[in-house]
Design a protein around this motif. Sequence first.
Motif, PDB file in Angstrom:
ATOM      1  N   THR A 147       0.838  -1.206   0.000  1.00 59.54           N
ATOM      2  CA  THR A 147       0.000   0.000   0.000  1.00 59.54           C
ATOM      3  C   THR A 147       0.868   1.249   0.000  1.00 59.54           C
ATOM      4  O   THR A 147       0.619   2.194  -0.780  1.00 59.54           O
ATOM      5  CB  THR A 147      -0.931   0.014   1.217  1.00 59.54           C
ATOM      6  N   MET A 148       1.872   1.271   0.855  1.00 61.39           N
ATOM      7  CA  MET A 148       2.739   2.445   0.924  1.00 61.39           C
ATOM      8  C   MET A 148       3.573   2.588  -0.349  1.00 61.39           C
ATOM      9  O   MET A 148       3.849   3.714  -0.792  1.00 61.39           O
ATOM     10  CB  MET A 148       3.643   2.365   2.155  1.00 61.39           C
ATOM     11  N   ARG A 149       3.923   1.479  -0.942  1.00 61.99           N
ATOM     12  CA  ARG A 149       4.629   1.530  -2.229  1.00 61.99           C
ATOM     13  C   ARG A 149       3.724   2.134  -3.295  1.00 61.99           C
ATOM     14  O   ARG A 149       4.167   2.957  -4.099  1.00 61.99           O
ATOM     15  CB  ARG A 149       5.086   0.126  -2.608  1.00 61.99           C
ATOM     16  N   HIS A 150       2.444   1.737  -3.288  1.00 63.74           N
ATOM     17  CA  HIS A 150       1.488   2.291  -4.247  1.00 63.74           C
ATOM     18  C   HIS A 150       1.334   3.802  -4.046  1.00 63.74           C
ATOM     19  O   HIS A 150       1.257   4.560  -5.024  1.00 63.74           O
ATOM     20  CB  HIS A 150       0.134   1.597  -4.081  1.00 63.74           C
ATOM     21  N   LEU A 151       1.283   4.234  -2.792  1.00 64.45           N
ATOM     22  CA  LEU A 151       1.106   5.656  -2.480  1.00 64.45           C
ATOM     23  C   LEU A 151       2.407   6.445  -2.591  1.00 64.45           C
ATOM     24  O   LEU A 151       2.385   7.678  -2.474  1.00 64.45           O
ATOM     25  CB  LEU A 151       0.544   5.810  -1.069  1.00 64.45           C
ATOM     26  N   GLN A 152       3.513   5.741  -2.780  1.00 66.47           N
ATOM     27  CA  GLN A 152       4.835   6.371  -2.864  1.00 66.47           C
ATOM     28  C   GLN A 152       5.149   7.168  -1.597  1.00 66.47           C
ATOM     29  O   GLN A 152       5.661   8.288  -1.644  1.00 66.47           O
ATOM     30  CB  GLN A 152       4.935   7.255  -4.114  1.00 66.47           C
ATOM     31  N   LEU A 153       4.835   6.568  -0.470  1.00 63.62           N
ATOM     32  CA  LEU A 153       5.091   7.196   0.826  1.00 63.62           C
ATOM     33  C   LEU A 153       6.269   6.487   1.489  1.00 63.62           C
ATOM     34  O   LEU A 153       6.104   5.458   2.155  1.00 63.62           O
ATOM     35  CB  LEU A 153       3.849   7.114   1.718  1.00 63.62           C
ATOM     36  N   GLU A 154       7.445   7.029   1.304  1.00 64.57           N
ATOM     37  CA  GLU A 154       8.647   6.392   1.830  1.00 64.57           C
ATOM     38  C   GLU A 154       8.620   6.300   3.351  1.00 64.57           C
ATOM     39  O   GLU A 154       9.090   5.321   3.940  1.00 64.57           O
ATOM     40  CB  GLU A 154       9.877   7.176   1.374  1.00 64.57           C
ATOM     41  N   ASP A 155       8.081   7.331   4.013  1.00 63.53           N
ATOM     42  CA  ASP A 155       7.995   7.338   5.472  1.00 63.53           C
ATOM     43  C   ASP A 155       6.631   6.874   5.986  1.00 63.53           C
ATOM     44  O   ASP A 155       6.375   6.947   7.191  1.00 63.53           O
ATOM     45  CB  ASP A 155       8.278   8.746   6.008  1.00 63.53           C
ATOM     46  N   GLY A 156       5.766   6.440   5.081  1.00 59.91           N
ATOM     47  CA  GLY A 156       4.441   6.012   5.489  1.00 59.91           C
ATOM     48  C   GLY A 156       3.542   7.194   5.821  1.00 59.91           C
ATOM     49  O   GLY A 156       3.672   8.269   5.251  1.00 59.91           O
ATOM     50  N   GLY A 157       2.645   6.972   6.742  1.00 57.46           N
ATOM     51  CA  GLY A 157       1.697   8.007   7.117  1.00 57.46           C
ATOM     52  C   GLY A 157       1.324   7.896   8.575  1.00 57.46           C
ATOM     53  O   GLY A 157       1.756   6.988   9.297  1.00 57.46           O
ATOM     54  N   VAL A 158       0.508   8.824   9.037  1.00 58.19           N
ATOM     55  CA  VAL A 158      -0.069   8.776  10.383  1.00 58.19           C
ATOM     56  C   VAL A 158      -1.348   7.952  10.305  1.00 58.19           C
ATOM     57  O   VAL A 158      -2.120   8.082   9.354  1.00 58.19           O
ATOM     58  CB  VAL A 158      -0.390  10.195  10.894  1.00 58.19           C
ATOM     59  N   ARG A 159      -1.576   7.104  11.292  1.00 56.48           N
ATOM     60  CA  ARG A 159      -2.796   6.280  11.298  1.00 56.48           C
ATOM     61  C   ARG A 159      -3.554   6.485  12.602  1.00 56.48           C
ATOM     62  O   ARG A 159      -3.007   6.290  13.689  1.00 56.48           O
ATOM     63  CB  ARG A 159      -2.454   4.799  11.137  1.00 56.48           C
ATOM     64  N   ALA A 160      -4.819   6.879  12.457  1.00 61.34           N
ATOM     65  CA  ALA A 160      -5.722   7.008  13.603  1.00 61.34           C
ATOM     66  C   ALA A 160      -6.901   6.078  13.384  1.00 61.34           C
ATOM     67  O   ALA A 160      -7.549   6.123  12.337  1.00 61.34           O
ATOM     68  CB  ALA A 160      -6.203   8.447  13.752  1.00 61.34           C
ATOM     69  N   GLY A 161      -7.179   5.248  14.358  1.00 60.83           N
ATOM     70  CA  GLY A 161      -8.277   4.300  14.237  1.00 60.83           C
ATOM     71  C   GLY A 161      -9.305   4.494  15.339  1.00 60.83           C
ATOM     72  O   GLY A 161      -8.953   4.696  16.509  1.00 60.83           O
ATOM     73  N   VAL A 162     -10.556   4.431  14.949  1.00 63.00           N
ATOM     74  CA  VAL A 162     -11.669   4.530  15.902  1.00 63.00           C
ATOM     75  C   VAL A 162     -12.222   3.143  16.174  1.00 63.00           C
ATOM     76  O   VAL A 162     -12.399   2.345  15.246  1.00 63.00           O
ATOM     77  CB  VAL A 162     -12.782   5.434  15.331  1.00 63.00           C
ATOM     78  N   VAL A 163     -12.467   2.849  17.439  1.00 64.84           N
ATOM     79  CA  VAL A 163     -13.232   1.662  17.826  1.00 64.84           C
ATOM     80  C   VAL A 163     -14.385   2.116  18.719  1.00 64.84           C
ATOM     81  O   VAL A 163     -14.531   3.307  19.008  1.00 64.84           O
ATOM     82  CB  VAL A 163     -12.366   0.598  18.529  1.00 64.84           C
ATOM     83  N   HIS A 164     -15.175   1.164  19.169  1.00 67.87           N
ATOM     84  CA  HIS A 164     -16.443   1.538  19.799  1.00 67.87           C
ATOM     85  C   HIS A 164     -16.280   2.232  21.138  1.00 67.87           C
ATOM     86  O   HIS A 164     -17.206   2.897  21.610  1.00 67.87           O
ATOM     87  CB  HIS A 164     -17.333   0.298  19.957  1.00 67.87           C
ATOM     88  N   TYR A 165     -15.120   2.093  21.802  1.00 69.76           N
ATOM     89  CA  TYR A 165     -14.978   2.777  23.083  1.00 69.76           C
ATOM     90  C   TYR A 165     -14.481   4.209  22.949  1.00 69.76           C
ATOM     91  O   TYR A 165     -14.347   4.917  23.942  1.00 69.76           O
ATOM     92  CB  TYR A 165     -14.113   1.980  24.070  1.00 69.76           C
ATOM     93  N   ASN A 166     -14.210   4.661  21.745  1.00 67.14           N
ATOM     94  CA  ASN A 166     -13.855   6.063  21.543  1.00 67.14           C
ATOM     95  C   ASN A 166     -15.099   6.952  21.648  1.00 67.14           C
ATOM     96  O   ASN A 166     -16.230   6.479  21.494  1.00 67.14           O
ATOM     97  CB  ASN A 166     -13.180   6.272  20.201  1.00 67.14           C
ATOM     98  N   THR A 167     -14.872   8.243  21.883  1.00 63.59           N
ATOM     99  CA  THR A 167     -15.970   9.173  22.128  1.00 63.59           C
ATOM    100  C   THR A 167     -15.901  10.374  21.191  1.00 63.59           C
ATOM    101  O   THR A 167     -14.864  10.644  20.577  1.00 63.59           O
ATOM    102  CB  THR A 167     -15.925   9.690  23.579  1.00 63.59           C
ATOM    103  N   GLU A 168     -16.997  11.110  21.118  1.00 66.27           N
ATOM    104  CA  GLU A 168     -17.022  12.340  20.334  1.00 66.27           C
ATOM    105  C   GLU A 168     -15.985  13.333  20.856  1.00 66.27           C
ATOM    106  O   GLU A 168     -15.306  14.014  20.066  1.00 66.27           O
ATOM    107  CB  GLU A 168     -18.419  12.971  20.383  1.00 66.27           C
ATOM    108  N   ASP A 169     -15.861  13.430  22.167  1.00 65.61           N
ATOM    109  CA  ASP A 169     -14.896  14.356  22.750  1.00 65.61           C
ATOM    110  C   ASP A 169     -13.481  14.006  22.314  1.00 65.61           C
ATOM    111  O   ASP A 169     -12.674  14.901  22.008  1.00 65.61           O
ATOM    112  CB  ASP A 169     -15.007  14.329  24.271  1.00 65.61           C
ATOM    113  N   GLU A 170     -13.148  12.731  22.283  1.00 70.59           N
ATOM    114  CA  GLU A 170     -11.816  12.322  21.857  1.00 70.59           C
ATOM    115  C   GLU A 170     -11.578  12.671  20.395  1.00 70.59           C
ATOM    116  O   GLU A 170     -10.488  13.133  20.020  1.00 70.59           O
ATOM    117  CB  GLU A 170     -11.631  10.822  22.098  1.00 70.59           C
ATOM    118  N   VAL A 171     -12.572  12.436  19.544  1.00 67.58           N
ATOM    119  CA  VAL A 171     -12.445  12.798  18.134  1.00 67.58           C
ATOM    120  C   VAL A 171     -12.228  14.298  17.998  1.00 67.58           C
ATOM    121  O   VAL A 171     -11.367  14.758  17.219  1.00 67.58           O
ATOM    122  CB  VAL A 171     -13.678  12.333  17.334  1.00 67.58           C
TER     123      VAL A 171
END
Length: 387
Positions: free
Chosen positions: A352-376
């Motif tokens: 995926t990163m090769r396809h995007l040509q992102l040598e350093d990759g990217g930042v990843r933020a993931g939401v699961v069900h225990y996250n809240t609106e305030d946290e977002v």
Amino acid sequence: MSTTALAVGAVRARFSALDRRLAFFDGPGGTQCPDEVIDAISRYLRASNANVGAPYETSRRTDDLVEHSRARAADFLGCTPEEVAFGPSMTALNFLLTRALARTMREGDEVVVTALDHDANVSPWLEIAHDLGIVVRVAGLTEELQVDYDHLASLLSERTRVVAFPVAANSVGTTPDVARLVALAHSAGALAWADAVHYAPHGPIDVAAWDVDVLICSPYKFFGPHLGLAFGKRELLASWRPFKVRPAATEPVGHRFELGTAQHELLAGFAAAVDYLDSLGWDAVRAHERALGSRLLAGLPHAVELYGMPTMEDRVPTFCFNVPGKTPEEVATQLAERDLAVWHGDYYAVETMRHLQLEDGGVRAGVVHYNTEDEVDRLLAALADLA
């Protein structure tokens, strides 16, 4: 299963780990465990710790636990208990299963993977290619970072033995069309080999309805302990010669692919994690996650470059992005200083990163069900400051 709205406050009260300022957007790298999972692990070690197969009390309890864990795994995956295998990790299980299949492969056989795959569903095939001379082909991606199904179809031939794919991409959140991928694999006489590690905390798995031949996942990604879990169709597992010691049991058929003594205390935690998810109901979980994901996408600063689908259609709430003028590591570090936990790099999504040509990759933020609106909202405010 419940169809009521998720009471996120009540959910969070079940997690001692969440009683802190740190907001966990690192679920794609591993979720927190509810207290009932932790308690199940400690309870087993206090009251039932033993090896299997002996006539005394704690061993009989452990026998019962193993049987119960297989039954809960079958419920979770939509298969029979005998089609389940546990292991130390998804990666370890996948190397073991692919090696068993490799005993039936020959030079020139072909495996198709996708550019959305985590490397744990790519490198096992590359290692077989190294040893046996099979050919591994990579299906490309569209501009929307969806699987290019036409390209994948063009790679299929009478030599194709496996089509390996993710049910959800751990990098950019894309959810491929599982039915379409399975149909393409089976049209070529190949096995459909699914990686559900990243999908498992976000929705129900049904291997029978999907008609996948093999599926692998990791309980520590769905609120359980560090463990690997696999499904294989019974007739398929029975046809392979496993790597195992001679005295090991040969039934149930999935057990043939479990090496050594199981992590019994982690099986107790796994069963408790499945019970926990059942207590919530997938409808409530998915609705809550979709709302939070939409909130994050709508509020993402314009300067932030998002990779992947711009809406919650055909994706799970996992977001890959970069902030111009800053490296992914710099962004992740500055967010950590604000008690916001995110990942940076390639997250083993090499293609995926090769396809995007992102040598350093990217930042990843993931939401699961225990996250809240305030946290977002805290995450969005921090990104606005950084951008």
